[in-house]
Design a protein around this motif. Sequence first.
Motif, PDB file in Angstrom:
ATOM      1  N   PRO A  67      -2.510  12.205  -3.478  1.00  0.00           N
ATOM      2  CA  PRO A  67      -2.208  10.770  -3.441  1.00  0.00           C
ATOM      3  C   PRO A  67      -1.215  10.412  -2.333  1.00  0.00           C
ATOM      4  CG  PRO A  67      -2.009  11.653  -5.678  1.00  0.00           C
ATOM      5  CD  PRO A  67      -2.101  12.823  -4.750  1.00  0.00           C
ATOM      6  N   GLN A  68      -1.426   9.233  -1.763  1.00  0.00           N
ATOM      7  CA  GLN A  68      -0.546   8.678  -0.737  1.00  0.00           C
ATOM      8  C   GLN A  68      -0.351   7.191  -0.995  1.00  0.00           C
ATOM      9  OE1 GLN A  68      -3.417  10.649   2.370  1.00  0.00           O
ATOM     10  NE2 GLN A  68      -1.691   9.789   3.486  1.00  0.00           N
ATOM     11  N   PRO A  69       0.794   6.643  -0.572  1.00  0.00           N
ATOM     12  CA  PRO A  69       0.917   5.182  -0.575  1.00  0.00           C
ATOM     13  C   PRO A  69       0.062   4.588   0.532  1.00  0.00           C
ATOM     14  CG  PRO A  69       2.857   6.178   0.424  1.00  0.00           C
ATOM     15  CD  PRO A  69       2.006   7.315  -0.084  1.00  0.00           C
ATOM     16  N   PRO A  70      -0.419   3.356   0.384  1.00  0.00           N
ATOM     17  CA  PRO A  70      -1.283   2.787   1.416  1.00  0.00           C
ATOM     18  C   PRO A  70      -0.597   2.622   2.767  1.00  0.00           C
ATOM     19  CG  PRO A  70      -0.642   1.119  -0.179  1.00  0.00           C
ATOM     20  CD  PRO A  70      -0.197   2.436  -0.737  1.00  0.00           C
ATOM     21  N   ASP A  71       0.742   2.502   2.758  1.00  0.00           N
ATOM     22  CA  ASP A  71       1.458   2.381   4.030  1.00  0.00           C
ATOM     23  C   ASP A  71       1.994   3.724   4.504  1.00  0.00           C
ATOM     24  OD1 ASP A  71       3.360   2.747   2.093  1.00  0.00           O
ATOM     25  OD2 ASP A  71       4.648   1.081   2.697  1.00  0.00           O
ATOM     26  N   GLY A  72       1.591   4.813   3.834  1.00  0.00           N
ATOM     27  CA  GLY A  72       2.040   6.144   4.220  1.00  0.00           C
ATOM     28  C   GLY A  72       0.898   7.021   4.667  1.00  0.00           C
ATOM     29  N   GLY A  73      -0.166   6.405   5.149  1.00  0.00           N
ATOM     30  CA  GLY A  73      -1.319   7.152   5.630  1.00  0.00           C
ATOM     31  C   GLY A  73      -1.644   6.779   7.057  1.00  0.00           C
ATOM     32  N   LEU A  74      -2.920   6.778   7.372  1.00  0.00           N
ATOM     33  CA  LEU A  74      -3.363   6.480   8.733  1.00  0.00           C
ATOM     34  C   LEU A  74      -3.616   5.002   8.958  1.00  0.00           C
ATOM     35  CD1 LEU A  74      -5.817   9.477   9.257  1.00  0.00           C
ATOM     36  CD2 LEU A  74      -3.407   9.297   9.906  1.00  0.00           C
ATOM     37  N   GLY A  75      -3.375   4.173   7.944  1.00  0.00           N
ATOM     38  CA  GLY A  75      -3.513   2.731   8.107  1.00  0.00           C
ATOM     39  C   GLY A  75      -4.895   2.189   7.869  1.00  0.00           C
ATOM     40  N   SER A  76      -5.761   2.950   7.200  1.00  0.00           N
ATOM     41  CA  SER A  76      -7.140   2.496   7.012  1.00  0.00           C
ATOM     42  C   SER A  76      -7.254   1.280   6.109  1.00  0.00           C
ATOM     43  CB  SER A  76      -7.998   3.639   6.448  1.00  0.00           C
ATOM     44  OG  SER A  76      -8.040   4.721   7.350  1.00  0.00           O
ATOM     45  N   LEU A  77      -6.230   1.028   5.281  1.00  0.00           N
ATOM     46  CA  LEU A  77      -6.239  -0.157   4.423  1.00  0.00           C
ATOM     47  C   LEU A  77      -5.515  -1.343   5.046  1.00  0.00           C
ATOM     48  CD1 LEU A  77      -5.715   1.023   0.717  1.00  0.00           C
ATOM     49  CD2 LEU A  77      -7.708  -0.144   1.682  1.00  0.00           C
ATOM     50  N   ASP A  78      -4.974  -1.167   6.246  1.00  0.00           N
ATOM     51  CA  ASP A  78      -4.277  -2.290   6.901  1.00  0.00           C
ATOM     52  C   ASP A  78      -5.232  -3.468   7.070  1.00  0.00           C
ATOM     53  OD1 ASP A  78      -2.141  -0.625   7.055  1.00  0.00           O
ATOM     54  OD2 ASP A  78      -2.186  -0.347   9.224  1.00  0.00           O
ATOM     55  N   GLY A  79      -4.822  -4.611   6.585  1.00  0.00           N
ATOM     56  CA  GLY A  79      -5.638  -5.814   6.711  1.00  0.00           C
ATOM     57  C   GLY A  79      -6.717  -5.937   5.663  1.00  0.00           C
ATOM     58  N   HIS A  80      -6.895  -4.931   4.819  1.00  0.00           N
ATOM     59  CA  HIS A  80      -7.911  -5.004   3.769  1.00  0.00           C
ATOM     60  C   HIS A  80      -7.361  -5.840   2.610  1.00  0.00           C
ATOM     61  CE1 HIS A  80     -10.806  -3.733   0.689  1.00  0.00           C
ATOM     62  NE2 HIS A  80     -11.554  -3.246   1.665  1.00  0.00           N
ATOM     63  N   PRO A  81      -8.127  -6.772   2.087  1.00  0.00           N
ATOM     64  CA  PRO A  81      -7.618  -7.583   0.978  1.00  0.00           C
ATOM     65  C   PRO A  81      -7.382  -6.734  -0.257  1.00  0.00           C
ATOM     66  CG  PRO A  81      -9.962  -7.982   1.320  1.00  0.00           C
ATOM     67  CD  PRO A  81      -9.501  -7.147   2.461  1.00  0.00           C
ATOM     68  N   PRO A  82      -6.405  -7.076  -1.088  1.00  0.00           N
ATOM     69  CA  PRO A  82      -6.181  -6.326  -2.330  1.00  0.00           C
ATOM     70  C   PRO A  82      -7.436  -6.323  -3.195  1.00  0.00           C
ATOM     71  CG  PRO A  82      -4.338  -7.814  -1.894  1.00  0.00           C
ATOM     72  CD  PRO A  82      -5.420  -8.164  -0.910  1.00  0.00           C
ATOM     73  N   PHE A  83      -7.633  -5.247  -3.915  1.00  0.00           N
ATOM     74  CA  PHE A  83      -8.780  -5.142  -4.816  1.00  0.00           C
ATOM     75  C   PHE A  83      -8.551  -6.042  -6.033  1.00  0.00           C
ATOM     76  CE2 PHE A  83      -8.599  -0.765  -2.911  1.00  0.00           C
ATOM     77  CZ  PHE A  83      -9.681  -0.943  -2.069  1.00  0.00           C
ATOM     78  N   ALA A  84      -9.568  -6.809  -6.413  1.00  0.00           N
ATOM     79  CA  ALA A  84      -9.508  -7.654  -7.613  1.00  0.00           C
ATOM     80  C   ALA A  84     -10.925  -8.029  -8.006  1.00  0.00           C
ATOM     81  CB  ALA A  84      -8.678  -8.907  -7.361  1.00  0.00           C
ATOM     82  N   ASP A  85     -11.248  -7.874  -9.296  1.00  0.00           N
ATOM     83  CA  ASP A  85     -12.578  -8.147  -9.813  1.00  0.00           C
ATOM     84  C   ASP A  85     -13.625  -7.444  -8.951  1.00  0.00           C
ATOM     85  OD1 ASP A  85     -14.620  -9.153 -11.392  1.00  0.00           O
ATOM     86  OD2 ASP A  85     -14.748 -11.050 -10.284  1.00  0.00           O
ATOM     87  N   VAL A  86     -13.449  -6.137  -8.809  1.00  0.00           N
ATOM     88  CA  VAL A  86     -14.297  -5.364  -7.919  1.00  0.00           C
ATOM     89  C   VAL A  86     -14.522  -3.980  -8.519  1.00  0.00           C
ATOM     90  CG1 VAL A  86     -12.381  -4.431  -6.552  1.00  0.00           C
ATOM     91  CG2 VAL A  86     -14.631  -4.691  -5.498  1.00  0.00           C
ATOM     92  N   THR A  87     -15.682  -3.412  -8.238  1.00  0.00           N
ATOM     93  CA  THR A  87     -15.989  -2.045  -8.629  1.00  0.00           C
ATOM     94  C   THR A  87     -15.877  -1.139  -7.414  1.00  0.00           C
ATOM     95  OG1 THR A  87     -17.476  -2.732 -10.408  1.00  0.00           O
ATOM     96  CG2 THR A  87     -17.778  -0.516  -9.542  1.00  0.00           C
ATOM     97  N   LEU A  88     -15.207  -0.014  -7.592  1.00  0.00           N
ATOM     98  CA  LEU A  88     -15.155   1.017  -6.560  1.00  0.00           C
ATOM     99  C   LEU A  88     -16.096   2.137  -6.970  1.00  0.00           C
ATOM    100  CD1 LEU A  88     -11.291   1.321  -5.943  1.00  0.00           C
ATOM    101  CD2 LEU A  88     -12.903  -0.385  -5.057  1.00  0.00           C
ATOM    102  N   ARG A  89     -17.034   2.470  -6.105  1.00  0.00           N
ATOM    103  CA  ARG A  89     -17.935   3.605  -6.349  1.00  0.00           C
ATOM    104  C   ARG A  89     -17.663   4.651  -5.280  1.00  0.00           C
ATOM    105  NH1 ARG A  89     -24.013   2.981  -8.288  1.00  0.00           N
ATOM    106  NH2 ARG A  89     -22.741   2.398 -10.103  1.00  0.00           N
ATOM    107  N   GLN A  90     -17.277   5.848  -5.716  1.00  0.00           N
ATOM    108  CA  GLN A  90     -16.887   6.903  -4.789  1.00  0.00           C
ATOM    109  C   GLN A  90     -17.628   8.195  -5.112  1.00  0.00           C
ATOM    110  OE1 GLN A  90     -12.443   6.661  -3.916  1.00  0.00           O
ATOM    111  NE2 GLN A  90     -12.587   5.339  -5.721  1.00  0.00           N
ATOM    112  N   VAL A  91     -17.961   8.920  -4.050  1.00  0.00           N
ATOM    113  CA  VAL A  91     -18.717  10.164  -4.166  1.00  0.00           C
ATOM    114  C   VAL A  91     -17.828  11.314  -3.725  1.00  0.00           C
ATOM    115  CG1 VAL A  91     -20.740  11.432  -3.337  1.00  0.00           C
ATOM    116  CG2 VAL A  91     -20.906   8.978  -3.796  1.00  0.00           C
ATOM    117  N   LEU A  92     -17.932  12.439  -4.416  1.00  0.00           N
ATOM    118  CA  LEU A  92     -17.192  13.635  -4.048  1.00  0.00           C
ATOM    119  C   LEU A  92     -18.003  14.858  -4.435  1.00  0.00           C
ATOM    120  CD1 LEU A  92     -15.856  14.913  -6.914  1.00  0.00           C
ATOM    121  CD2 LEU A  92     -14.565  12.789  -6.715  1.00  0.00           C
ATOM    122  N   ARG A  93     -17.672  15.989  -3.814  1.00  0.00           N
ATOM    123  CA  ARG A  93     -18.352  17.239  -4.142  1.00  0.00           C
ATOM    124  C   ARG A  93     -17.367  18.192  -4.788  1.00  0.00           C
ATOM    125  NH1 ARG A  93     -20.109  22.075  -0.285  1.00  0.00           N
ATOM    126  NH2 ARG A  93     -18.006  22.658  -0.978  1.00  0.00           N
TER     127      ARG A  93
END
Length: 398
Positions: free
Chosen positions: A18-44
């Motif tokens: 886990p990382q804070p959103p401002d402690g990574g590479l900035g991929s969430l910069d400018g992305h609106p906060p999640f609300a009333d949304v489904t996240l679907r993620q794939v992993l192996r």
Amino acid sequence: MTDKHDAREWVRSWGASPQPPDGGLGSLDGHPPFADVTLRQVLRISGGGHQVRVRFTNEYGTAPLTIGAAEVGLAEPGGGVRPGSARVLTFSGAPRVAVPAGAPILSDPVDLSLPALARLSISLYLPERVETCTCHDPALDTGWTIPGNAVTAPALPDDAAVLPVRALISAVEVLADAPARAVVVLGDSRTDGAGSTPDAARSWPDLLAARLAERGTPARYVSNQGISGNRLLNDGIGPAALARFDRDVLATPGLGHVVLSVGGNDLGVSFAARDGGPLAGFLEMFPGAPVTVDDVIAGFRQLVARSRDRGVRVHATTIAPFEGADIHTPEGESARQAVNAWIRTGGAFDAVLDFDAVWRDPAHPTRIREDYHSGDHLHGNDAGYQALADSVDLSLFD
């Protein structure tokens, strides 16, 4: 009430630090906060089992995280879920839960037969606004955001959008069908898989997991706790390895082995020119005073001691070359050689994985072989990571 399954049977089969959103590479910069949304993620996952539970995370959240619904199933190409494999995830029997700020949460176990190297689809519905999203940046597996509650959708809807990070999921744990132990790799971007092909499980820990799965017995699962840009001693891009070691490594269910693959960024950043040149903006992400070779060695000794206290074997990789990368300096190269000499001969580890020897160009040993790097002289390509994984003696984990 005691679960009928002994807690020692649970083994981590996949992880993302886990990382804070401002402690990574900035991929969430400018992305609106999640609300009333489904996240679907794939992993192996790495190793299989007959029950599964998911560790969700709000560890860097500034307010409680509401999970309105969640499911896990076997992933189909393009964001779908294999028919008949979907399982509703609950939390103390309830389908909805509020995760306190600063905390993780484990789902209740569900019965699901998983082969080794299975690809899972995990969907979670966020009915309320998430101001601060605990994440892992970047995600090398494509995920999606879907408006509204689409947790049970068997196929990806047309209005899905790509999710830029691994969001709110930090681990998958299984009840193995036979005795199994976890191998946890603690590292930086080279461990994280930077430069490898996305959606293909081509980081060297993923490739090591495939080799271990093919071998079969004894069962060894792999949890990749690499963070791109991470350092051993100081925070910056993600919390420092020393700071996150207890959470990301020692708390791992089924822990049997630790592989330390970190320290290169400490040296590269410490010896880089801080004179307002082209690296000035990049170096601002790495606070703290420069460190020495002795500082890095002392940091390794701390991790070894903490591993030994838990009775687990601890191994280390040497630091591979990076001449040709922007961060390289002759002083940093000398420091890398000195740390590598100690890793090889200092006797601190149960075994040494000599990644420097695997990657270095015989004609120019301070550089990575041309056919092994991704074009930046720093990170591997698929062939480079395969060479690292293939170099590991699997008997080290017996």
